[in-house]
Design a protein around this motif. Sequence first.
Motif, PDB file in Angstrom:
ATOM      1  N   GLN A   1       0.824  -1.200   0.000  1.00 33.42           N
ATOM      2  CA  GLN A   1       0.000   0.000   0.000  1.00 33.42           C
ATOM      3  C   GLN A   1       0.858   1.251   0.000  1.00 33.42           C
ATOM      4  O   GLN A   1       1.973   1.252   0.532  1.00 33.42           O
ATOM      5  CB  GLN A   1      -0.922   0.004   1.233  1.00 33.42           C
ATOM      6  CG  GLN A   1      -1.917  -1.137   1.249  1.00 33.42           C
ATOM      7  CD  GLN A   1      -2.578  -1.287   2.606  1.00 33.42           C
ATOM      8  OE1 GLN A   1      -2.021  -1.884   3.514  1.00 33.42           O
ATOM      9  NE2 GLN A   1      -3.773  -0.730   2.749  1.00 33.42           N
ATOM     10  N   ARG A   2       0.347   2.302  -0.589  1.00 36.88           N
ATOM     11  CA  ARG A   2       1.080   3.562  -0.636  1.00 36.88           C
ATOM     12  C   ARG A   2       1.254   4.101   0.771  1.00 36.88           C
ATOM     13  O   ARG A   2       0.349   4.033   1.598  1.00 36.88           O
ATOM     14  CB  ARG A   2       0.333   4.555  -1.520  1.00 36.88           C
ATOM     15  CG  ARG A   2       1.100   5.845  -1.767  1.00 36.88           C
ATOM     16  CD  ARG A   2       0.446   6.710  -2.833  1.00 36.88           C
ATOM     17  NE  ARG A   2       0.636   6.136  -4.166  1.00 36.88           N
ATOM     18  CZ  ARG A   2      -0.340   5.646  -4.914  1.00 36.88           C
ATOM     19  NH1 ARG A   2      -1.567   5.631  -4.455  1.00 36.88           N
ATOM     20  NH2 ARG A   2      -0.094   5.173  -6.103  1.00 36.88           N
ATOM     21  N   GLN A   3       2.425   4.667   1.042  1.00 40.44           N
ATOM     22  CA  GLN A   3       2.775   5.108   2.382  1.00 40.44           C
ATOM     23  C   GLN A   3       2.693   6.620   2.583  1.00 40.44           C
ATOM     24  O   GLN A   3       2.952   7.109   3.680  1.00 40.44           O
ATOM     25  CB  GLN A   3       4.197   4.644   2.724  1.00 40.44           C
ATOM     26  CG  GLN A   3       4.378   3.143   2.688  1.00 40.44           C
ATOM     27  CD  GLN A   3       3.565   2.436   3.756  1.00 40.44           C
ATOM     28  OE1 GLN A   3       3.767   2.658   4.941  1.00 40.44           O
ATOM     29  NE2 GLN A   3       2.632   1.596   3.334  1.00 40.44           N
ATOM     30  N   LEU A   4       2.367   7.372   1.545  1.00 40.86           N
ATOM     31  CA  LEU A   4       2.263   8.821   1.694  1.00 40.86           C
ATOM     32  C   LEU A   4       1.281   9.369   0.681  1.00 40.86           C
ATOM     33  O   LEU A   4       0.981   8.727  -0.329  1.00 40.86           O
ATOM     34  CB  LEU A   4       3.620   9.502   1.538  1.00 40.86           C
ATOM     35  CG  LEU A   4       4.193   9.635   0.129  1.00 40.86           C
ATOM     36  CD1 LEU A   4       5.262  10.707   0.108  1.00 40.86           C
ATOM     37  CD2 LEU A   4       4.785   8.339  -0.377  1.00 40.86           C
ATOM     38  N   VAL A   5       0.792  10.551   0.975  1.00 36.69           N
ATOM     39  CA  VAL A   5      -0.096  11.251   0.052  1.00 36.69           C
ATOM     40  C   VAL A   5       0.754  11.914  -1.022  1.00 36.69           C
ATOM     41  O   VAL A   5       1.759  12.565  -0.714  1.00 36.69           O
ATOM     42  CB  VAL A   5      -0.916  12.319   0.797  1.00 36.69           C
ATOM     43  CG1 VAL A   5      -1.812  13.099  -0.156  1.00 36.69           C
ATOM     44  CG2 VAL A   5      -1.742  11.680   1.909  1.00 36.69           C
TER      45      VAL A   5
ATOM     46  N   ALA B   1       0.369   2.104 -10.630  1.00 40.03           N
ATOM     47  CA  ALA B   1      -0.871   1.425 -10.244  1.00 40.03           C
ATOM     48  C   ALA B   1      -0.628   0.263  -9.282  1.00 40.03           C
ATOM     49  O   ALA B   1      -1.581  -0.228  -8.671  1.00 40.03           O
ATOM     50  CB  ALA B   1      -1.586   0.927 -11.493  1.00 40.03           C
ATOM     51  N   ARG B   2       0.620  -0.172  -9.143  1.00 42.31           N
ATOM     52  CA  ARG B   2       0.903  -1.328  -8.295  1.00 42.31           C
ATOM     53  C   ARG B   2       0.601  -1.058  -6.819  1.00 42.31           C
ATOM     54  O   ARG B   2       0.344  -1.978  -6.054  1.00 42.31           O
ATOM     55  CB  ARG B   2       2.371  -1.733  -8.431  1.00 42.31           C
ATOM     56  CG  ARG B   2       3.361  -0.714  -7.878  1.00 42.31           C
ATOM     57  CD  ARG B   2       4.799  -1.148  -8.002  1.00 42.31           C
ATOM     58  NE  ARG B   2       5.061  -2.353  -7.224  1.00 42.31           N
ATOM     59  CZ  ARG B   2       6.211  -3.013  -7.253  1.00 42.31           C
ATOM     60  NH1 ARG B   2       7.174  -2.585  -8.069  1.00 42.31           N
ATOM     61  NH2 ARG B   2       6.393  -4.071  -6.513  1.00 42.31           N
ATOM     62  N   TRP B   3       0.644   0.209  -6.404  1.00 43.63           N
ATOM     63  CA  TRP B   3       0.442   0.523  -4.988  1.00 43.63           C
ATOM     64  C   TRP B   3      -1.045   0.630  -4.684  1.00 43.63           C
ATOM     65  O   TRP B   3      -1.768   1.398  -5.294  1.00 43.63           O
ATOM     66  CB  TRP B   3       1.160   1.825  -4.619  1.00 43.63           C
ATOM     67  CG  TRP B   3       2.599   1.821  -5.005  1.00 43.63           C
ATOM     68  CD1 TRP B   3       3.184   2.550  -5.997  1.00 43.63           C
ATOM     69  CD2 TRP B   3       3.629   1.009  -4.434  1.00 43.63           C
ATOM     70  NE1 TRP B   3       4.513   2.260  -6.080  1.00 43.63           N
ATOM     71  CE2 TRP B   3       4.822   1.316  -5.135  1.00 43.63           C
ATOM     72  CE3 TRP B   3       3.665   0.064  -3.416  1.00 43.63           C
ATOM     73  CZ2 TRP B   3       6.039   0.709  -4.835  1.00 43.63           C
ATOM     74  CZ3 TRP B   3       4.879  -0.545  -3.122  1.00 43.63           C
ATOM     75  CH2 TRP B   3       6.038  -0.224  -3.820  1.00 43.63           C
ATOM     76  N   GLN B   4      -1.477  -0.134  -3.723  1.00 43.13           N
ATOM     77  CA  GLN B   4      -2.881  -0.146  -3.342  1.00 43.13           C
ATOM     78  C   GLN B   4      -3.201   1.059  -2.450  1.00 43.13           C
ATOM     79  O   GLN B   4      -2.323   1.579  -1.767  1.00 43.13           O
ATOM     80  CB  GLN B   4      -3.207  -1.446  -2.610  1.00 43.13           C
ATOM     81  CG  GLN B   4      -2.946  -2.690  -3.438  1.00 43.13           C
ATOM     82  CD  GLN B   4      -3.051  -3.960  -2.626  1.00 43.13           C
ATOM     83  OE1 GLN B   4      -3.625  -3.974  -1.542  1.00 43.13           O
ATOM     84  NE2 GLN B   4      -2.493  -5.043  -3.150  1.00 43.13           N
ATOM     85  N   PRO B   5      -4.453   1.502  -2.458  1.00 45.09           N
ATOM     86  CA  PRO B   5      -4.806   2.661  -1.614  1.00 45.09           C
ATOM     87  C   PRO B   5      -4.662   2.346  -0.133  1.00 45.09           C
ATOM     88  O   PRO B   5      -4.783   1.201   0.293  1.00 45.09           O
ATOM     89  CB  PRO B   5      -6.276   2.934  -1.989  1.00 45.09           C
ATOM     90  CG  PRO B   5      -6.773   1.647  -2.571  1.00 45.09           C
ATOM     91  CD  PRO B   5      -5.591   0.999  -3.236  1.00 45.09           C
ATOM     92  N   ASN B   6      -4.405   3.386   0.633  1.00 41.79           N
ATOM     93  CA  ASN B   6      -4.212   3.255   2.076  1.00 41.79           C
ATOM     94  C   ASN B   6      -5.153   4.229   2.778  1.00 41.79           C
ATOM     95  O   ASN B   6      -4.916   5.439   2.777  1.00 41.79           O
ATOM     96  CB  ASN B   6      -2.755   3.559   2.436  1.00 41.79           C
ATOM     97  CG  ASN B   6      -2.414   3.191   3.858  1.00 41.79           C
ATOM     98  OD1 ASN B   6      -3.290   3.047   4.697  1.00 41.79           O
ATOM     99  ND2 ASN B   6      -1.133   3.045   4.146  1.00 41.79           N
ATOM    100  N   PRO B   7      -6.244   3.719   3.373  1.00 43.27           N
ATOM    101  CA  PRO B   7      -7.206   4.633   4.017  1.00 43.27           C
ATOM    102  C   PRO B   7      -6.607   5.482   5.123  1.00 43.27           C
ATOM    103  O   PRO B   7      -7.161   6.534   5.460  1.00 43.27           O
ATOM    104  CB  PRO B   7      -8.271   3.673   4.574  1.00 43.27           C
ATOM    105  CG  PRO B   7      -8.138   2.424   3.763  1.00 43.27           C
ATOM    106  CD  PRO B   7      -6.683   2.319   3.433  1.00 43.27           C
TER     107      PRO B   7
ATOM    108  N   ALA C   1      -1.283   4.549  15.283  1.00 44.10           N
ATOM    109  CA  ALA C   1      -2.609   3.952  15.448  1.00 44.10           C
ATOM    110  C   ALA C   1      -3.334   3.841  14.121  1.00 44.10           C
ATOM    111  O   ALA C   1      -4.002   2.832  13.848  1.00 44.10           O
ATOM    112  CB  ALA C   1      -3.425   4.781  16.431  1.00 44.10           C
ATOM    113  N   GLY C   2      -3.217   4.846  13.284  1.00 43.73           N
ATOM    114  CA  GLY C   2      -3.890   4.802  11.992  1.00 43.73           C
ATOM    115  C   GLY C   2      -3.298   3.757  11.071  1.00 43.73           C
ATOM    116  O   GLY C   2      -4.026   3.022  10.395  1.00 43.73           O
ATOM    117  N   MET C   3      -1.977   3.675  11.032  1.00 41.78           N
ATOM    118  CA  MET C   3      -1.329   2.701  10.163  1.00 41.78           C
ATOM    119  C   MET C   3      -1.621   1.269  10.618  1.00 41.78           C
ATOM    120  O   MET C   3      -1.808   0.373   9.796  1.00 41.78           O
ATOM    121  CB  MET C   3       0.182   2.951  10.124  1.00 41.78           C
ATOM    122  CG  MET C   3       0.574   4.153   9.292  1.00 41.78           C
ATOM    123  SD  MET C   3       0.157   3.940   7.556  1.00 41.78           S
ATOM    124  CE  MET C   3       0.914   5.383   6.821  1.00 41.78           C
TER     125      MET C   3
END
Length: 470
Positions: free
Chosen positions: A15-19, A255-261, A312-314
């Motif tokens: 998952q992507r680690q930053l905005v 596109a390989r990086w999945q979204p990270n809420p 906590a979010g991660m």
Amino acid sequence: MRALQRGQAVPIVAQRQLVIQPHARILTLLAMAGEDTSVHAAALGRFGYSPEINVVADPRRRDDQYGLLRWLLPLFEAYYAECRAAGTFPQIWVSSSGALGHLDTLADRLRFTDEDDIKRLGTLWTYAGERSPVAGQQALIAATKALCAHFATGQQEGEDEHLGSLLTWIEPPAGRDIFAAVATAEAQPMAEKTDPRFDRTALQPAIQDYNRARSAGESQAVLSFYHARIQQLLEGVIRPIYAATQRAMSVLTAARWQPNPALDALADQEAQEFERFMMARDQGYLLPYHDKPKAGAMKIVARERAELNLEAGMLRHDRAAREKGVVSGSVLRAQVVDIRQQKVRPRLFEYDFVLSSHQDGLHLRAGDELWTLDDPKMSLRVDGVERRGPFTWVTGRVLVGKNAAKRMSLGTTLDFGPEAPNWQAIGNELAQMSVRLTNVPWTHSDVTPPSAPIGKPMPADLLAAVERLA
């Protein structure tokens, strides 16, 4: 080790680690050797676009360097205004941690010049510089740090700070030894300084020729010729750095990086911090060079809260962070072995969980409060931790989510960790800190409190008395 075996970097997250802001600006600055607070050349542009470049012949001449900075000011004024109108935040990308530190230092220095427009540029850059050490910030991004959050290479962490070699590990050239390719990449500067050999053999003679012509009163055409020569030399350095930063952003937007809420909350928080910063500037509040003790304490509290909220979010939304937490012991992954129901009074029950875990490095103690990281939402107060052979047995009382506990099936596997992130709680913590700082503690004042009399007699053998306590 796997990257070293394969001769290619391996992803460590899915998952992507930053905005990554679509309107982010890439800023590449070059400083003259020995002049850490100078800007010899600047390249600025958007992701996917060619840069605008400005070069001064000799940044040691104050008017020339200020001319370059005044060229940058309206570009950043317009960008910040655009972000503010859209209710979002600006994002600046630099090549490495060294380039990030250079920008932060410049921001501090420029705020205290005697030119209002230069002060304004320093103030705008200070927003990104002050946010850079805060966990989870999205305002100032070093491309090397962003890539290292997604990939592991076969070289040391310090070597990963060279953006060219890091990108070579991620996308190695086909049919070539990885270490030979990395050595070639390392020959190209990727931070805020040029190569010393390049300075000695090419750049320094060109600057000397320019200054000699200027001192001799040569015509503008002659000076323009020497200036163009310096610009050509520095463009050969700054363009590859800008291009490498673009390439890093391209790798991270694939596109390989999945979204990270978890990133949604970070983006919202960054937008709020940006608006607060700009409102304070609009109201005329000045940025000090050094924080006063109270302001410094407040910033420490804010950074600590940001770090807790990020973790906590991660842990809730990032699978790699969750698994790291399980391995390190900060996350309890356990099966429900028993649920004990105890009637306190009519229609009121308490529920105690007995959990079993294979983890042997848990960081738990009686009194800790844990929360489920997935649905259903429950909190558990740890009452006991016991190691039995290969298992760790944890008993605890359900504090929140008793209806969910009543319906829980035995054998269910649950992940427990810290409470969900609460970005708004920082206001309460700052208020508490403000109350605590109303009266300066004696450790930070010139007044020593009077000694308190000892109520009990001193033991004859002090060492023996201390050993008896154990």
